[in-house]
Design a protein around this motif. Structure first.
Motif, short mmCIF file in Angstrom:
data_model
loop_
_atom_site.label_atom_id
_atom_site.label_comp_id
_atom_site.label_asym_id
_atom_site.label_seq_id
_atom_site.Cartn_x
_atom_site.Cartn_y
_atom_site.Cartn_z
N THR A 280 -6.46 6.38 0.92
CA THR A 280 -5.65 4.72 2.14
C THR A 280 -5.63 3.17 1.27
O THR A 280 -4.58 2.99 1.26
CB THR A 280 -6.60 4.02 3.13
OG1 THR A 280 -6.39 5.67 3.60
CG2 THR A 280 -5.98 2.97 3.89
N ASN A 281 -7.10 3.00 0.26
CA ASN A 281 -6.70 1.90 -0.26
C ASN A 281 -5.56 2.15 -1.48
O ASN A 281 -4.47 0.58 -2.10
CB ASN A 281 -8.25 1.24 -1.47
CG ASN A 281 -9.29 0.50 -0.48
OD1 ASN A 281 -8.50 0.34 0.81
ND2 ASN A 281 -10.50 1.30 -0.66
N THR A 282 -5.29 2.93 -2.29
CA THR A 282 -3.90 3.53 -3.01
C THR A 282 -2.62 3.05 -2.14
O THR A 282 -1.65 1.92 -3.32
CB THR A 282 -3.88 5.30 -3.82
OG1 THR A 282 -5.44 5.18 -4.20
CG2 THR A 282 -3.11 4.94 -4.83
N GLY B 182 -2.20 -0.64 -1.94
CA GLY B 182 -2.69 -1.46 -3.38
C GLY B 182 -1.00 -1.65 -4.04
O GLY B 182 -1.27 -2.36 -4.81
N ASN C 240 2.15 -3.25 3.81
CA ASN C 240 2.66 -3.34 2.69
C ASN C 240 4.39 -3.92 2.41
O ASN C 240 4.73 -3.57 2.49
CB ASN C 240 2.56 -2.29 1.34
CG ASN C 240 2.84 -2.26 0.23
OD1 ASN C 240 3.19 -2.62 -0.44
ND2 ASN C 240 1.60 -1.57 -0.20
#
Length: 218
Positions: free
Chosen positions: A95-97, A100, A145
């Motif tokens: 999820t962080n990928t 970010g 994002n």
């Protein structure tokens, strides 16, 4: 419906039915072995976290957006290409990928697409698919994002309009008269259309014409 999570039973049922009905499961995998997918390394497969998001996205497109099977298949193909690029580019797949992803990463993705020798219009379609995927992530999973929202897709080349041939113009004028509800309406529309075609005027230019500019003689 925005903000309503899709339960796992719906995800599983939709993904299974889409795969059975359109060959999506095998079609994507086989399609990845050539063209853009192969160039970006899609055949390597997605990591479990990305695969789960893709399954949910498939259900979202079919159940929430009510898109056709062919349209869903195209979205899933482009999203698979993107996710595979992302996990190879960042060497992570969580999820962080996704959260970010930066403008730099998006530019690298478009550059990878162009190296695959696809057109600007196809690259723009792929970027549009990424935006739809992130819209799903925001609505269903609360993942935002700003880079994706602010990224401009590749511009499509502008093409000059092709003029009608004289024969096509005559046919169009006859058709205008045939579909008119009243003879005077047909005559009016024919006159305006002939003016646009014969003088090469824009609609706005024709609308600005008035009686004062008519050559009425002495």
């Amino acid at each position: 419906m925005a903000g309503r999570p899709i339960d796992r039973d719906t995800q599983a049922h939709t993904a299974t039915s889409m795969s059975a009905g359109t060959g999506m499961g095998s079609g994507i995998n086989s399609g990845m072995n050539s063209g853009v997918g192969a160039d970006l390394g899609v055949a390597a497969g997605l990591q479990p976290v990305f695969q789960d998001y893709l399954t949910g996205f498939t259900a979202y497109l079919a159940a929430e957006r009510r898109l056709s099977a062919n349209t869903v298949s195209a979205y899933v193909h482009d999203t698979t290409v993107f996710l595979t690029f992302l996990q190879n580019y960042t060497e992570t797949a969580d999820t962080n990928t996704l959260a970010g992803l930066s403008i730099t990463g998006l530019r690298a993705y478009v550059a990878a697409l162009k190296r695959s020798r696809i057109s600007n219009s196809s690259a723009a379609r792929s970027v549009s698919c990424v935006r739809t995927f992130y819209r799903f992530l925001r609505q269903v999973h609360g993942l935002k994002n700003d880079a994706v929202d602010n990224f401009s897709p590749p511009k499509k080349p502008k093409r000059l309009p092709r003029p009608l041939t004289e024969d096509n113009a005559v046919t169009m004028l006859d058709w205008i008269a045939d579909i008119a509800s009243e003879p005077w309406i047909g005559a009016r529309d024919q006159a305006v259309t002939a003016l646009l075609y014969g003088c090469g005027l824009r609609i706005s230019e024709a609308l600005n014409l008035n009686a004062d500019i008519l050559p009425m003689g002495e």
